[in-house]
Scaffold this motif. Structure first.
Motif, mmCIF file in Angstrom:
data_model
loop_
_atom_site.group_PDB
_atom_site.id
_atom_site.type_symbol
_atom_site.label_atom_id
_atom_site.label_comp_id
_atom_site.label_asym_id
_atom_site.label_seq_id
_atom_site.Cartn_x
_atom_site.Cartn_y
_atom_site.Cartn_z
ATOM 1 N N LEU B 17 0.836 -1.202 0.000
ATOM 2 C CA LEU B 17 0.000 0.000 0.000
ATOM 3 C C LEU B 17 0.872 1.253 0.000
ATOM 4 O O LEU B 17 0.595 2.217 -0.705
ATOM 5 C CB LEU B 17 -0.927 0.005 1.218
ATOM 6 N N PHE B 20 2.157 1.836 -3.369
ATOM 7 C CA PHE B 20 1.105 2.404 -4.210
ATOM 8 C C PHE B 20 1.027 3.920 -4.001
ATOM 9 O O PHE B 20 0.968 4.699 -4.965
ATOM 10 C CB PHE B 20 -0.225 1.736 -3.858
ATOM 11 N N ARG B 24 1.789 6.958 -6.701
ATOM 12 C CA ARG B 24 0.874 8.067 -6.971
ATOM 13 C C ARG B 24 1.604 9.403 -6.835
ATOM 14 O O ARG B 24 1.452 10.294 -7.681
ATOM 15 C CB ARG B 24 -0.289 8.035 -5.980
ATOM 16 N N ARG B 302 -6.953 7.724 -14.105
ATOM 17 C CA ARG B 302 -7.505 6.627 -13.308
ATOM 18 C C ARG B 302 -6.679 5.360 -13.492
ATOM 19 O O ARG B 302 -6.550 4.556 -12.582
ATOM 20 C CB ARG B 302 -8.962 6.358 -13.679
ATOM 21 N N PRO B 307 -9.126 5.421 -8.846
ATOM 22 C CA PRO B 307 -10.260 6.359 -8.936
ATOM 23 C C PRO B 307 -10.426 7.295 -7.740
ATOM 24 O O PRO B 307 -11.347 8.093 -7.731
ATOM 25 C CB PRO B 307 -11.471 5.419 -9.031
ATOM 26 N N ASP B 308 -9.529 7.231 -6.737
ATOM 27 C CA ASP B 308 -9.671 8.068 -5.542
ATOM 28 C C ASP B 308 -9.550 9.551 -5.908
ATOM 29 O O ASP B 308 -8.505 10.005 -6.370
ATOM 30 C CB ASP B 308 -8.591 7.687 -4.527
ATOM 31 N N ARG B 310 -9.161 12.117 -4.210
ATOM 32 C CA ARG B 310 -8.162 12.926 -3.497
ATOM 33 C C ARG B 310 -6.850 12.990 -4.278
ATOM 34 O O ARG B 310 -6.093 13.928 -4.156
ATOM 35 C CB ARG B 310 -7.930 12.347 -2.094
#
Lengths: 274, 366
Positions: B17, B20, B24, B302, B307-308, B310
């Protein structure tokens, strides 16, 4: 307590709920049964604040439903919908994290992550945490949504009680997961003194896990009571228009067991014209 | 399910996580760097040659610093009064269009809801065109009252009216119906097209030139005064929409679900539509209809960010600005010294992308 008193809901000229009075007590599992179109989902959507009633009184923890600020209400009442429209590629962890939205300001990110992980473990979805939600099977999605709703009302809000409203929580699940979901709901009611309301179609699941069963028919509450009081062959034949034999569960003598009769082809025709 | 298996997976899950999140962040930083490069390129590239050194010297001079590059007055004028406002306008318009597209797609729970495709831009353009043609007749009094602000205000009002209408048409029974959404867009685009046709019919020669520009979109001729006019609206759009990111995420679960999570759904929807109308209306008022930016940008992002909202909204602002500056650079240089309208460039790039999206939705079955 979550209470509906003389609650009626109309949409246009159609009466969906007709003067229904029902209490959801803290610590109990209340199953709602009834044929399709009986008003079960309408009742749940009214108790969840989604639909407004034309008449009657709705109270949550002693205060009118509409008077609770929406974020406060979200901390004490979780709602599991029948099916979710989510079509975007969130990973499962993110979906369950959305359940923590009402707590973003009051709890730290680490706390929220810890709670999400516990909710995943409780619903047997830990192994799915990094999977993309849209690639899951129907049953897996339902368990992930349950984890999201449990994460939402995870911590006690003493002295107030919490409520969990489940709309057909077992519909997409296999045998073991049907029981697992209701066992989770049962445990949540027992250990957290939360009130759980579940719409169920399987009368035997309702009989095994519920403290009380409410029977809805054509928008009216027909009866509510313990499974032993409510489930009898005459009532079921009348409400569902179908013959059954009700016995007792061989392992749990206080739990009724409903056994449907075979539908003969001649009956099919009769049933279809009804 | 045993306790040990939960704890075993815990650290691995957390590491991935975190990876990830880092990816981003890296995507956003990368976009930022590219945006700076293309910004510099748009300052030096074009019909009048200006070297990077000269550009630096001209800008440094504004701060009172002398650099050892010499430049002509003409180059200084081109850079400061033509390219600089055009660059800033491109940044703001591209960012606002892309963020608006991402927000609309969240609201409609569908990745095809581009402001131009579903008619918001043409609604805004129609209102703006009506103001241009009828300024001296029908709109004489509001025109005197509001002056130059009448144009963006009319475009914003037009955009809002169309967004609301489309939303009402497409969202019955708690489900947004994509078919009705696109059909509503077609109907509104057609209606706006014929109304614009009518206005063309009654327009004089000067107005005709302006109308042609509306139908295609361009950053040509943007001056500092135009920037000052549009910037407040665009900035409100860009700064406030990301504040609704959490609510937009919850809306993706469904409107009822967002309500159960404690979000004031009706207010969020109205706020998103109003902010999108503000951004798209102001963009259309100053630069005409530039299609497909919202569609392409948020869809690509995306894939990279998930798709978040924020992450998606800030990312869209960066990539939207980047894409529009690239398109504008092509618009200025492809047929230099003549200019291709930028709406044509984004259309040529965007339409095949849209078809690909449709095709992909079809074979993936949702």
């Amino acid at each position: 307590m979550l209470t509906a008193t003389n609650t009626s809901v109309r949409i246009g000229a159609k009466i969906l709920l007709n003067s229904v009075s029902l209490d959801l007590h803290p610590g109990e599992v209340l199953a709602v049964i009834g044929p399709n179109g009986a008003g079960k989902s309408t009742l749940l959507r009214t108790l969840s604040g989604e639909l407004s009633a034309q008449s009657g009184k709705l109270l949550m923890n002693g205060r009118p439903l509409a008077a609770w600020p929406s974020q406060e209400a979200a901390k004490m009442r979780g709602v599991l919908p029948q099916a979710s429209a989510l079509a975007f590629r969130f990973c499962v962890m993110e979906v369950v994290m959305m359940g923590r939205s009402p707590h973003r300001q009051s709890r730290s990110h680490a706390d929220n992550i810890a709670i999400v992980r516990q909710a995943l473990a409780l619903t047997d979805t830990t192994h799915l945490a990094e999977r993309i939600y849209t690639t899951l099977s129907g049953g897996e999605r339902q368990r992930v949504q349950l984890a999201r709703v449990l994460a939402q009302i995870w911590e006690p809000c003493d002295p107030l009680h919490r409520y969990l409203l489940l709309d057909e929580p077992t519909s997409a699940l296999d045998l073991a997961h049907q029981h697992a979901v209701l066992a989770i709901a049962r445990r949540f009611a027992d250990t957290s003194a939360a009130g759980v309301l579940a719409i169920l179609h399987d009368l035997n699941l309702a009989a095994l896990y519920a403290d009380r069963i409410a029977v809805l028919h054509r928008g009216r509450l027909i009866t509510v009571g313990t499974p032993g009081q409510v489930l009898n062959s005459e009532l079921i034949r009348q409400i569902f228009n179908y013959p059954v034999t009700v016995g007792t569960h061989p392992l749990y003598p206080d739990r009724p067991l409903t056994i449907p009769h075979l539908m003969r082809t001649a009956d099919t025709a009769k049933w279809e014209t009804n | 399910m045993t306790t040990s298996s939960i704890y075993l997976s815990k650290s691995a899950m957390e590491q991935r996580l975190n990876a990830f999140e880092r990816r981003r962040a890296a995507v956003l930083v990368g976009l930022g760097v590219l945006l700076i490069l293309i910004s510099l390129l748009s300052l030096v590239g074009g019909a009048v040659a200006i070297s990077p050194g000269q550009a630096g010297a001209i800008l440094a001079k504004l701060l009172g610093i002398d650099l050892p590059w010499t430049y002509a007055n003409e180059q200084r004028a081109v850079l400061l009064s033509i390219r600089a406002p055009r660059l800033l306008m491109g940044l703001l318009v591209g960012a606002a269009l892309a963020v608006s597209g991402a927000a609309m797609q969240g609201l409609f729970r569908n990745p095809l809801a581009d402001p131009a495709l579903i008619g918001i831009s043409s609604g805004a353009a129609l209102a703006a065109v009506a103001v241009i043609v009828l300024q001296t007749s029908l709109f004489a009094i509001p025109s005197q009252l509001l002056g130059r602000y009448l144009l963006p205000i009319a475009a914003i009002a037009g955009g809002f009216a169309v967004s609301w209408l489309v939303y009402r048409i497409a969202s019955g029974n708690d489900r947004v119906d994509v078919g009705s959404l696109l059909l509503a867009g077609i109907a509104i685009n057609a209606l706006a097209g014929s109304a614009t046709g009518l206005l063309v019919y009654v327009a004089n020669d000067d107005q005709l030139r302006t109308l042609t520009f509306w139908s295609m979109g361009s950053l040509n001729g943007i001056a500092w005064a135009d920037m000052a006019l549009a910037a407040p609206f665009l900035l409100v759009n860009l700064l406030l929409l990301p504040l609704l990111a959490d609510a937009m995420n919850a809306l993706l679960l469904g409107e009822a679900e967002a309500g159960h999570l404690g979000f004031p759904v009706e207010r969020v929807k109205t706020a998103v539509i109003a902010l999108v109308a503000l951004g798209v209306g102001a963009a259309v008022a100053l630069t005409g209809v530039i299609g497909f930016v919202g569609l392409v940008v948020s869809h690509l992002l995306r894939l990279a960010l998930g798709p978040d909202h924020r992450w998606l909204l800030p990312g869209s602002a960066l990539l939207g600005a980047l894409l529009l500056l690239c398109a504008d650079y092509l618009a200025r240089t492809l047929a230099a010294p003549a200019e291709v309208p930028i709406g044509i460039i984004t259309g040529v790039l965007g339409s095949p992308f849209f078809l690909w999206l449709l095709f992909r939705q079809k074979i993936m079955g949702h």
